[in-house]
Design a protein around this motif. Structure first.
Motif, PDB file in Angstrom:
ATOM      1  N   VAL A   1       0.849  -1.201   0.000  1.00 35.08           N
ATOM      2  CA  VAL A   1       0.000   0.000   0.000  1.00 35.08           C
ATOM      3  C   VAL A   1       0.884   1.250   0.000  1.00 35.08           C
ATOM      4  CG1 VAL A   1      -1.678   1.312   1.328  1.00 35.08           C
ATOM      5  CG2 VAL A   1      -1.919  -1.169   1.132  1.00 35.08           C
ATOM      6  N   TYR A   2       1.940   1.218   0.784  1.00 34.99           N
ATOM      7  CA  TYR A   2       2.854   2.364   0.862  1.00 34.99           C
ATOM      8  C   TYR A   2       3.553   2.612  -0.481  1.00 34.99           C
ATOM      9  CZ  TYR A   2       6.938   5.080   2.337  1.00 34.99           C
ATOM     10  OH  TYR A   2       7.916   6.030   2.447  1.00 34.99           O
ATOM     11  N   LEU A   3       4.091   1.534  -1.081  1.00 37.00           N
ATOM     12  CA  LEU A   3       4.852   1.688  -2.328  1.00 37.00           C
ATOM     13  C   LEU A   3       3.965   2.083  -3.503  1.00 37.00           C
ATOM     14  CD1 LEU A   3       7.338  -1.339  -2.218  1.00 37.00           C
ATOM     15  CD2 LEU A   3       7.880   1.093  -1.960  1.00 37.00           C
ATOM     16  N   SER A   4       2.667   1.766  -3.419  1.00 38.95           N
ATOM     17  CA  SER A   4       1.786   2.070  -4.551  1.00 38.95           C
ATOM     18  C   SER A   4       1.633   3.569  -4.780  1.00 38.95           C
ATOM     19  CB  SER A   4       0.417   1.430  -4.327  1.00 38.95           C
ATOM     20  OG  SER A   4      -0.229   2.022  -3.216  1.00 38.95           O
ATOM     21  N   PHE A   5       2.048   4.397  -3.820  1.00 39.72           N
ATOM     22  CA  PHE A   5       1.955   5.853  -3.972  1.00 39.72           C
ATOM     23  C   PHE A   5       3.290   6.492  -4.355  1.00 39.72           C
ATOM     24  CE2 PHE A   5      -1.387   4.778  -0.846  1.00 39.72           C
ATOM     25  CZ  PHE A   5      -2.479   5.175  -1.603  1.00 39.72           C
TER      26      PHE A   5
ATOM     27  N   PHE B   1       9.444  -7.325 -11.088  1.00 45.62           N
ATOM     28  CA  PHE B   1      10.736  -8.004 -11.056  1.00 45.62           C
ATOM     29  C   PHE B   1      11.402  -8.137 -12.428  1.00 45.62           C
ATOM     30  CE2 PHE B   1       8.217  -9.636  -7.472  1.00 45.62           C
ATOM     31  CZ  PHE B   1       9.021  -9.186  -6.434  1.00 45.62           C
ATOM     32  N   VAL B   2      10.719  -7.714 -13.482  1.00 45.59           N
ATOM     33  CA  VAL B   2      11.352  -7.672 -14.805  1.00 45.59           C
ATOM     34  C   VAL B   2      11.578  -6.217 -15.214  1.00 45.59           C
ATOM     35  CG1 VAL B   2      11.132  -8.290 -17.237  1.00 45.59           C
ATOM     36  CG2 VAL B   2      10.314  -9.876 -15.481  1.00 45.59           C
ATOM     37  N   ASN B   3      10.525  -5.392 -15.054  1.00 51.59           N
ATOM     38  CA  ASN B   3      10.647  -3.966 -15.385  1.00 51.59           C
ATOM     39  C   ASN B   3      11.134  -3.127 -14.209  1.00 51.59           C
ATOM     40  OD1 ASN B   3       9.556  -4.650 -17.911  1.00 51.59           O
ATOM     41  ND2 ASN B   3       7.469  -4.319 -17.204  1.00 51.59           N
ATOM     42  N   TYR B   4      11.186  -3.721 -13.007  1.00 48.44           N
ATOM     43  CA  TYR B   4      11.637  -3.028 -11.782  1.00 48.44           C
ATOM     44  C   TYR B   4      10.795  -1.787 -11.475  1.00 48.44           C
ATOM     45  CZ  TYR B   4      15.596  -6.143 -12.190  1.00 48.44           C
ATOM     46  OH  TYR B   4      16.373  -7.260 -12.293  1.00 48.44           O
ATOM     47  N   GLN B   5       9.515  -1.847 -11.776  1.00 53.35           N
ATOM     48  CA  GLN B   5       8.582  -0.779 -11.414  1.00 53.35           C
ATOM     49  C   GLN B   5       7.801  -1.249 -10.182  1.00 53.35           C
ATOM     50  OE1 GLN B   5       8.441   2.207 -12.879  1.00 53.35           O
ATOM     51  NE2 GLN B   5      10.100   1.602 -14.268  1.00 53.35           N
ATOM     52  N   PHE B   6       8.442  -1.125  -9.025  1.00 55.37           N
ATOM     53  CA  PHE B   6       7.824  -1.669  -7.806  1.00 55.37           C
ATOM     54  C   PHE B   6       6.579  -0.879  -7.403  1.00 55.37           C
ATOM     55  CE2 PHE B   6      12.276  -3.007  -7.576  1.00 55.37           C
ATOM     56  CZ  PHE B   6      12.110  -4.370  -7.404  1.00 55.37           C
ATOM     57  N   GLY B   7       6.554   0.409  -7.698  1.00 56.41           N
ATOM     58  CA  GLY B   7       5.382   1.215  -7.366  1.00 56.41           C
ATOM     59  C   GLY B   7       4.157   0.759  -8.143  1.00 56.41           C
ATOM     60  N   THR B   8       4.298   0.599  -9.457  1.00 60.45           N
ATOM     61  CA  THR B   8       3.187   0.135 -10.285  1.00 60.45           C
ATOM     62  C   THR B   8       2.808  -1.304  -9.936  1.00 60.45           C
ATOM     63  OG1 THR B   8       4.236   1.462 -12.019  1.00 60.45           O
ATOM     64  CG2 THR B   8       2.326   0.164 -12.636  1.00 60.45           C
ATOM     65  N   GLY B   9       3.827  -2.127  -9.697  1.00 56.26           N
ATOM     66  CA  GLY B   9       3.547  -3.515  -9.313  1.00 56.26           C
ATOM     67  C   GLY B   9       2.777  -3.584  -8.006  1.00 56.26           C
ATOM     68  N   SER B  10       3.128  -2.721  -7.047  1.00 48.13           N
ATOM     69  CA  SER B  10       2.398  -2.695  -5.775  1.00 48.13           C
ATOM     70  C   SER B  10       0.963  -2.235  -5.990  1.00 48.13           C
ATOM     71  CB  SER B  10       3.110  -1.763  -4.792  1.00 48.13           C
ATOM     72  OG  SER B  10       4.410  -2.227  -4.519  1.00 48.13           O
ATOM     73  N   ALA B  11       0.780  -1.249  -6.872  1.00 45.92           N
ATOM     74  CA  ALA B  11      -0.587  -0.794  -7.167  1.00 45.92           C
ATOM     75  C   ALA B  11      -1.406  -1.932  -7.772  1.00 45.92           C
ATOM     76  CB  ALA B  11      -0.538   0.391  -8.128  1.00 45.92           C
ATOM     77  N   MET B  12      -0.796  -2.727  -8.644  1.00 42.23           N
ATOM     78  CA  MET B  12      -1.505  -3.871  -9.217  1.00 42.23           C
ATOM     79  C   MET B  12      -1.836  -4.899  -8.143  1.00 42.23           C
ATOM     80  SD  MET B  12       0.575  -4.439 -12.795  1.00 42.23           S
ATOM     81  CE  MET B  12      -0.608  -5.605 -13.439  1.00 42.23           C
ATOM     82  N   ALA B  13      -0.919  -5.099  -7.214  1.00 41.80           N
ATOM     83  CA  ALA B  13      -1.184  -6.056  -6.131  1.00 41.80           C
ATOM     84  C   ALA B  13      -2.361  -5.587  -5.267  1.00 41.80           C
ATOM     85  CB  ALA B  13       0.071  -6.233  -5.276  1.00 41.80           C
ATOM     86  N   ILE B  14      -2.447  -4.293  -5.026  1.00 40.84           N
ATOM     87  CA  ILE B  14      -3.563  -3.758  -4.235  1.00 40.84           C
ATOM     88  C   ILE B  14      -4.881  -3.954  -4.989  1.00 40.84           C
ATOM     89  CG2 ILE B  14      -4.530  -1.683  -3.176  1.00 40.84           C
ATOM     90  CD1 ILE B  14      -2.047  -2.853  -1.827  1.00 40.84           C
ATOM     91  N   ILE B  15      -4.850  -3.703  -6.301  1.00 36.50           N
ATOM     92  CA  ILE B  15      -6.068  -3.896  -7.099  1.00 36.50           C
ATOM     93  C   ILE B  15      -6.492  -5.370  -7.081  1.00 36.50           C
ATOM     94  CG2 ILE B  15      -6.969  -3.842  -9.453  1.00 36.50           C
ATOM     95  CD1 ILE B  15      -5.321  -1.323  -9.918  1.00 36.50           C
ATOM     96  N   LEU B  16      -5.522  -6.271  -7.185  1.00 36.51           N
ATOM     97  CA  LEU B  16      -5.842  -7.697  -7.142  1.00 36.51           C
ATOM     98  C   LEU B  16      -6.457  -8.065  -5.793  1.00 36.51           C
ATOM     99  CD1 LEU B  16      -5.702 -10.543  -8.373  1.00 36.51           C
ATOM    100  CD2 LEU B  16      -3.412 -10.751  -7.388  1.00 36.51           C
TER     101      LEU B  16
END
Length: 318
Positions: free
Chosen positions: A60-64, A281-296
């Motif tokens: 949640v923190y990284l998604s911002f 882990f491929v594009n190293y966009q942890f913020g966007t990846g975290s946002a996707m995890a929150i949506i999931l």
């Protein structure tokens, strides 16, 4: 004699002291019981905090934020990560693929498990062997299953194309054709889930009293009528549990896609979790990846609540 009477405690005072003493002992015993309970719960609480609660809060923190390739915070972006996802074709494609995958695997897995449980529920000789065989997929890991099915799906050496050739049909590129790749992985996933579904449904069938079947026979009910009117209602709590678990499991599927197709061809098997993996882990966009995890997480939570709100009313609890 008068002195002795004066020094003796009054009955009311004795009762009050006895009550306080008993209350103190009860409080102490209750505190000890609670302390012991929390002591036993401590390992589970620690594991839950470390591996579930902390990653959730961190996501949640990284998604911002925007992060650098090492995962360190680069800039605060607010809700921009979520806006970027909603405008991404890859995001909507992964949602669509995940929806198709859920629709293919959940009904198929439940139907296969129910058929196998019905077959193994009979009291024929040697049925224990079939119960063991039907349970085997539960003991096979995802990686091992992927290797087995990769050989079956092989375009020239695989068993499926061998049978197609015997039938005079052209060979199918099971894992490299975008029309067949998701179906192929869904078939493998249905087989993987069938072991767990079989065991749970067989337990549910064995929990139905035999006199229910005898009453149905006496009333002249056939097999189909008995199944629809008696077995299905009595199995509905078991089926509802499996439905919830299967939907959540299908949304979280990852290993078979990663091993067999890596999301391809052309994104036809790129389910949502695989998109999270690629983004983080491929594009190293942890913020966007975290946002996707929150949506999931929110998506699974919403679907689970809907199932409990709507479908649980159809469940027949004894």
């Amino acid at each position: 004699m008068n002195t002795t009477v004066r020094n003796a405690p009054a009955p009311a005072a004795v009762a009050a002291r006895s009550y306080k003493s008993a209350h103190r002992r009860g409080l102490t015993a209750s505190l000890k019981e609670h302390a012991l309970a929390y002591l036993f719960l401590a390992p589970s609480i620690v594991i839950f905090g470390l591996f579930l609660l902390y990653p959730l809060v961190k996501s949640v923190y990284l998604s911002f934020f925007l992060t650098d390739p090492r995962g360190k915070i680069a800039a605060y972006v607010g809700l921009d990560n979520f806006r970027q996802l909603l405008g991404s074709a890859q995001f909507w494609n992964s949602l669509e693929v995940t929806g198709k995958f859920v629709l293919l695997t959940v009904p198929g897995g439940l139907a296969l498990g129910l058929i196998m449980a019905a077959l193994a529920h009979s009291r024929l000789k040697g049925m224990r062997l079939f119960q063991f065989i039907f349970s085997l997929p539960l003991a096979v890991s995802v990686s091992t299953s992927a290797v087995i099915w990769m050989m079956l799906f092989h375009p020239t050496l695989g068993m499926f194309n061998y049978f197609l050739d015997l039938a005079g049909l052209p060979a199918v590129q099971w894992l490299t054709d975008s029309r067949w790749a998701l179906i192929s992985i869904s078939v493998m996933t249905i087989w993987m889930n069938s072991g767990f579904n079989f065991i749970v449904l067989l337990s549910g069938l064995q929990g139905i009293p035999e006199d229910m079947y005898d009453s149905a026979k006496v009333d002249g009910a056939g097999s189909i009528r008995t199944f629809i009117r008696i077995i299905l209602p009595l199995l509905s709590p078991t089926l509802f549990f499996l439905l919830i678990v299967s939907v959540i499991g299908s949304f979280q599927a990852f290993g078979q896609m990663h091993i067999l197709t890596k999301g391809g061809p052309a994104g036809s098997t790129e389910v949502f979790v695989y998109s999270i993996y690629k983004e983080a882990f491929v594009n190293y966009q942890f913020g966007t990846g975290s946002a996707m995890a929150i949506i999931l997480f929110l998506l699974i939570l919403a679907l689970t609540l809907i199932q409990f709100t709507i479908l649980e009313k159809k469940v027949h609890y004894q």
